[in-house]
Design an enzyme around this catalytic site. Structure first.
Site, short mmCIF file in Angstrom:
data_model
loop_
_atom_site.label_atom_id
_atom_site.label_comp_id
_atom_site.label_asym_id
_atom_site.label_seq_id
_atom_site.Cartn_x
_atom_site.Cartn_y
_atom_site.Cartn_z
N ASP A 6 42.96 46.04 37.76
CA ASP A 6 41.96 45.47 38.67
C ASP A 6 42.24 45.77 40.13
O ASP A 6 42.68 44.91 40.90
CB ASP A 6 41.82 43.96 38.44
CG ASP A 6 40.46 43.45 38.92
OD1 ASP A 6 39.82 44.17 39.71
OD2 ASP A 6 40.05 42.35 38.51
N ASP A 58 44.83 42.07 45.58
CA ASP A 58 44.45 40.97 44.68
C ASP A 58 45.49 40.85 43.57
O ASP A 58 45.14 40.73 42.39
CB ASP A 58 43.05 41.22 44.09
CG ASP A 58 42.51 40.00 43.36
OD1 ASP A 58 43.01 38.88 43.59
OD2 ASP A 58 41.59 40.17 42.53
#
Length: 269
Positions: free
Chosen positions: A202, A184
């Site tokens: 993240d 991501d």
């Protein structure tokens, strides 16, 4: 309990101030005491993903040159983790636009170096981390048919069926080099200081999967991302063996986005 109560009762950290730093489909991130980031899962699947994320971060600890979250607090029960904030700002279109060509080059080199580091690592033995790309598309297809096929016209069904037929029969998608991936790597997960990459955040979607998934957002040309220029520079410094295939997958991802959005809304229910 709310997040403040969880932090104080579960981790023994006195909360002097707290505010929402950001949020997505899966979690909310809070800045606590102007020092810690605490991430709280929004649903059961994101709690499962958080557990895997922490295992990945522990696996990567001390093995990469850019900073990554160093988890100090974790509660599987509440789906909450905390770590000291990586100081800097999120990379965005404006910040990139204001960089010199030399700074853009250095940024691309640093991102490419990070990706080479994680892609070359031995695959970690973490339950549920492997993501088979074709099986993932098939799962999405089944879920989509169950969710909306009785609510949409035949023409829309035909378009969806055609998209999945193309995807599931394309060897560029089904045959890939497997690696540990961030999975991501959008621009807002890259932290910069003085126009230089200092950290990656993240890792909630981390997976052992097609390494090209780490170039998708870097090659995305949209208002949210930098634009294709950065991704092409990264591919060059990464010394990618098939740039055209990586670009094809990025284009497919943009075409697929409306379906991801539908499925993401279902997860939130």
């Amino acid at each position: 309990m709310d997040i403040k109560e969880i932090i104080e009762s579960k981790f023994g950290l006195t909360v002097h101030d707290i505010f929402v730093k950001g949020q997505g489909f899966d979690s909310v991130a809070y800045l606590v005491n102007n020092e810690y980031i605490f991430k709280q899962s929004k649903h059961n699947q994101s709690r499962i993903n958080l557990k895997k994320e922490i295992q990945v971060l522990n696996y990567l600890k001390g093995k990469v040159t850019l900073q990554i979250p160093d988890i100090e607090y974790y509660s599987e029960e509440y789906g909450v983790c905390g770590y000291k904030e990586i100081v800097g700002e999120k990379l965005g279109p404006d910040a990139y636009k204001n960089m010199s060509d030399k700074e853009k080059d250095r940024l691309a080199k640093d991102i490419a170096s990070f990706l080479r580091e994680i892609h070359s690592m031995p695959l970690p033995r973490i339950d549920g981390l492997e993501l088979n790309v074709i099986e993932d598309y098939k799962s999405d297809y089944d879920a989509l048919k169950e969710m909306i096929y009785n609510k949409i016209p035949d023409r829309s069904k035909k378009d969806i069926d055609g998209l999945y037929k193309r995807i599931l029969n394309d060897e560029r998608i089904s045959q890939y080099e497997k690696a540990l991936c961030h999975n991501d790597l959008s621009c807002n997960h890259i932290i910069i200081q003085n126009n230089k990459a200092v950290g990656i955040i993240d890792f909630g979607d981390s997976a052992v999967t097609d390494k090209d998934r780490d170039f998708i957002y870097l090659l995305e040309d949209s208002g949210e991302e930098i634009g294709r220029e950065l991704g092409l520079r990264v591919l060059e410094y990464y010394k990618h063996s098939n740039k055209d295939t990586a670009i094809f997958k990025a284009d497919l991802n943009e075409e697929y986005y409306p379906i991801e959005k539908i499925l993401g809304e279902k997860v939130k229910e």
